[in-house]
Design a protein around this motif. Structure first.
Motif, PDB file in Angstrom:
ATOM      1  N   GLY A  72       0.813  -1.221   0.000  1.00  0.00           N
ATOM      2  CA  GLY A  72       0.000   0.000   0.000  1.00  0.00           C
ATOM      3  C   GLY A  72       0.841   1.262   0.000  1.00  0.00           C
ATOM      4  O   GLY A  72       0.525   2.242  -0.686  1.00  0.00           O
ATOM      5  N   ILE A  73       1.940   1.253   0.769  1.00  0.00           N
ATOM      6  CA  ILE A  73       2.828   2.414   0.801  1.00  0.00           C
ATOM      7  C   ILE A  73       3.488   2.617  -0.565  1.00  0.00           C
ATOM      8  O   ILE A  73       3.607   3.747  -1.050  1.00  0.00           O
ATOM      9  CB  ILE A  73       3.884   2.247   1.916  1.00  0.00           C
ATOM     10  N   CYS A  74       3.917   1.526  -1.198  1.00  0.00           N
ATOM     11  CA  CYS A  74       4.522   1.628  -2.541  1.00  0.00           C
ATOM     12  C   CYS A  74       3.512   2.158  -3.554  1.00  0.00           C
ATOM     13  O   CYS A  74       3.859   3.002  -4.391  1.00  0.00           O
ATOM     14  CB  CYS A  74       5.053   0.272  -2.978  1.00  0.00           C
ATOM     15  N   LEU A  75       2.290   1.670  -3.491  1.00  0.00           N
ATOM     16  CA  LEU A  75       1.256   2.161  -4.410  1.00  0.00           C
ATOM     17  C   LEU A  75       0.975   3.640  -4.186  1.00  0.00           C
ATOM     18  O   LEU A  75       0.760   4.396  -5.140  1.00  0.00           O
ATOM     19  CB  LEU A  75      -0.031   1.344  -4.249  1.00  0.00           C
ATOM     20  N   MET A  76       0.993   4.080  -2.911  1.00  0.00           N
ATOM     21  CA  MET A  76       0.786   5.487  -2.618  1.00  0.00           C
ATOM     22  C   MET A  76       1.934   6.315  -3.197  1.00  0.00           C
ATOM     23  O   MET A  76       1.707   7.386  -3.765  1.00  0.00           O
ATOM     24  CB  MET A  76       0.699   5.723  -1.102  1.00  0.00           C
ATOM     25  N   GLY A  77       3.154   5.827  -3.081  1.00  0.00           N
ATOM     26  CA  GLY A  77       4.294   6.528  -3.646  1.00  0.00           C
ATOM     27  C   GLY A  77       4.207   6.639  -5.152  1.00  0.00           C
ATOM     28  O   GLY A  77       4.472   7.711  -5.727  1.00  0.00           O
ATOM     29  N   ILE A  78       3.831   5.559  -5.797  1.00  0.00           N
ATOM     30  CA  ILE A  78       3.676   5.579  -7.257  1.00  0.00           C
ATOM     31  C   ILE A  78       2.572   6.550  -7.660  1.00  0.00           C
ATOM     32  O   ILE A  78       2.714   7.307  -8.619  1.00  0.00           O
ATOM     33  CB  ILE A  78       3.392   4.155  -7.785  1.00  0.00           C
ATOM     34  N   ALA A  79       1.465   6.560  -6.926  1.00  0.00           N
ATOM     35  CA  ALA A  79       0.364   7.475  -7.231  1.00  0.00           C
ATOM     36  C   ALA A  79       0.793   8.930  -7.063  1.00  0.00           C
ATOM     37  O   ALA A  79       0.436   9.790  -7.880  1.00  0.00           O
ATOM     38  CB  ALA A  79      -0.838   7.167  -6.338  1.00  0.00           C
ATOM     39  N   LEU A  80       1.561   9.222  -6.014  1.00  0.00           N
ATOM     40  CA  LEU A  80       2.035  10.591  -5.811  1.00  0.00           C
ATOM     41  C   LEU A  80       2.968  11.034  -6.931  1.00  0.00           C
ATOM     42  O   LEU A  80       2.884  12.174  -7.408  1.00  0.00           O
ATOM     43  CB  LEU A  80       2.730  10.717  -4.453  1.00  0.00           C
ATOM     44  N   ILE A  81       3.843  10.150  -7.361  1.00  0.00           N
ATOM     45  CA  ILE A  81       4.750  10.477  -8.470  1.00  0.00           C
ATOM     46  C   ILE A  81       3.950  10.725  -9.743  1.00  0.00           C
ATOM     47  O   ILE A  81       4.205  11.689 -10.476  1.00  0.00           O
ATOM     48  CB  ILE A  81       5.790   9.362  -8.662  1.00  0.00           C
ATOM     49  N   CYS A  82       2.970   9.864 -10.022  1.00  0.00           N
ATOM     50  CA  CYS A  82       2.130  10.043 -11.218  1.00  0.00           C
ATOM     51  C   CYS A  82       1.351  11.349 -11.151  1.00  0.00           C
ATOM     52  O   CYS A  82       1.244  12.054 -12.164  1.00  0.00           O
ATOM     53  CB  CYS A  82       1.175   8.864 -11.378  1.00  0.00           C
ATOM     54  N   MET A  83       0.807  11.685  -9.981  1.00  0.00           N
ATOM     55  CA  MET A  83       0.067  12.945  -9.849  1.00  0.00           C
ATOM     56  C   MET A  83       0.984  14.143 -10.054  1.00  0.00           C
ATOM     57  O   MET A  83       0.584  15.141 -10.659  1.00  0.00           O
ATOM     58  CB  MET A  83      -0.619  13.021  -8.481  1.00  0.00           C
ATOM     59  N   PHE A  84       2.217  14.050  -9.574  1.00  0.00           N
ATOM     60  CA  PHE A  84       3.172  15.137  -9.761  1.00  0.00           C
ATOM     61  C   PHE A  84       3.447  15.352 -11.246  1.00  0.00           C
ATOM     62  O   PHE A  84       3.399  16.486 -11.745  1.00  0.00           O
ATOM     63  CB  PHE A  84       4.471  14.837  -9.019  1.00  0.00           C
ATOM     64  N   PHE A  85       3.733  14.263 -11.960  1.00  0.00           N
ATOM     65  CA  PHE A  85       4.017  14.403 -13.387  1.00  0.00           C
ATOM     66  C   PHE A  85       2.787  14.834 -14.180  1.00  0.00           C
ATOM     67  O   PHE A  85       2.888  15.608 -15.126  1.00  0.00           O
ATOM     68  CB  PHE A  85       4.609  13.108 -13.953  1.00  0.00           C
ATOM     69  N   TRP A  86       1.618  14.340 -13.809  1.00  0.00           N
ATOM     70  CA  TRP A  86       0.386  14.740 -14.485  1.00  0.00           C
ATOM     71  C   TRP A  86       0.104  16.224 -14.254  1.00  0.00           C
ATOM     72  O   TRP A  86      -0.250  16.952 -15.170  1.00  0.00           O
ATOM     73  CB  TRP A  86      -0.781  13.889 -14.013  1.00  0.00           C
ATOM     74  N   GLY A  87       0.288  16.682 -13.012  1.00  0.00           N
ATOM     75  CA  GLY A  87       0.090  18.095 -12.707  1.00  0.00           C
ATOM     76  C   GLY A  87       1.098  18.961 -13.443  1.00  0.00           C
ATOM     77  O   GLY A  87       0.759  20.039 -13.945  1.00  0.00           O
ATOM     78  N   SER A  88       2.325  18.502 -13.526  1.00  0.00           N
ATOM     79  CA  SER A  88       3.356  19.237 -14.256  1.00  0.00           C
ATOM     80  C   SER A  88       3.013  19.315 -15.740  1.00  0.00           C
ATOM     81  O   SER A  88       3.165  20.357 -16.381  1.00  0.00           O
ATOM     82  CB  SER A  88       4.708  18.556 -14.067  1.00  0.00           C
ATOM     83  N   PHE A  89       2.526  18.218 -16.292  1.00  0.00           N
ATOM     84  CA  PHE A  89       2.120  18.193 -17.694  1.00  0.00           C
ATOM     85  C   PHE A  89       0.979  19.167 -17.952  1.00  0.00           C
ATOM     86  O   PHE A  89       1.010  19.938 -18.915  1.00  0.00           O
ATOM     87  CB  PHE A  89       1.707  16.774 -18.082  1.00  0.00           C
ATOM     88  N   LEU A  90      -0.035  19.162 -17.082  1.00  0.00           N
ATOM     89  CA  LEU A  90      -1.168  20.068 -17.260  1.00  0.00           C
ATOM     90  C   LEU A  90      -0.752  21.522 -17.090  1.00  0.00           C
ATOM     91  O   LEU A  90      -1.243  22.398 -17.798  1.00  0.00           O
ATOM     92  CB  LEU A  90      -2.286  19.721 -16.272  1.00  0.00           C
ATOM     93  N   TYR A  91       0.153  21.788 -16.175  1.00  0.00           N
ATOM     94  CA  TYR A  91       0.635  23.148 -15.970  1.00  0.00           C
ATOM     95  C   TYR A  91       1.334  23.663 -17.227  1.00  0.00           C
ATOM     96  O   TYR A  91       1.059  24.770 -17.698  1.00  0.00           O
ATOM     97  CB  TYR A  91       1.592  23.195 -14.778  1.00  0.00           C
ATOM     98  N   HIS A  92       2.204  22.869 -17.792  1.00  0.00           N
ATOM     99  CA  HIS A  92       2.924  23.281 -18.998  1.00  0.00           C
ATOM    100  C   HIS A  92       1.995  23.360 -20.206  1.00  0.00           C
ATOM    101  O   HIS A  92       2.191  24.203 -21.085  1.00  0.00           O
ATOM    102  CB  HIS A  92       4.106  22.349 -19.271  1.00  0.00           C
ATOM    103  N   LEU A  93       0.996  22.508 -20.248  1.00  0.00           N
ATOM    104  CA  LEU A  93       0.024  22.534 -21.347  1.00  0.00           C
ATOM    105  C   LEU A  93      -0.777  23.829 -21.309  1.00  0.00           C
ATOM    106  O   LEU A  93      -0.965  24.494 -22.340  1.00  0.00           O
ATOM    107  CB  LEU A  93      -0.898  21.325 -21.247  1.00  0.00           C
TER     108      LEU A  93
END
Length: 98
Positions: A72-93
């Motif tokens: 569960g902790i690993c999945l939370m870490g992966i989700a946080l990383i994905c949200m960071f990159f997704w947010g960064s992508f949307l910001y630049h878009l």
């Protein structure tokens, strides 16, 4: 010699709670995993100090709960990383549009 009563084995404290928190960390959120992992480590320390006092079933629950908590902790870490990159992508878009 006196007759000594057999020491009855008991369940590890919070063994079921560790298992439930581990499962919840996979299904709901990873914060439960952190709590479950801490409680599981405490229970394992108790078991290692006096293994004959505790049942094998409760030890199995603690081990399974710790594994689920780690997942569960690993999945939370992966989700946080994905949200960071997704947010960064949307910001630049959105930044490029203006």
């Amino acid at each position: 010699m006196e007759n000594q009563p057999l020491q009855q084995q008991q369940a590890l404290p919070n063994a079921t709670a560790v298992l439930v928190l581990g499962i919840c960390s996979i299904v709901v959120c990873g914060i439960c995993g952190i709590i479950g992992l801490v409680m599981g480590n405490t229970a394992l320390r108790l078991y290692k100090a006096n293994p004959s006092s505790y049942t094998e079933a409760s030890l199995s629950n603690v081990k399974a709960g710790r594994i689920c908590s780690i997942i569960g902790i690993c999945l939370m870490g992966i989700a946080l990383i994905c949200m960071f990159f997704w947010g960064s992508f949307l910001y630049h878009l959105n930044r490029d549009q203006y």
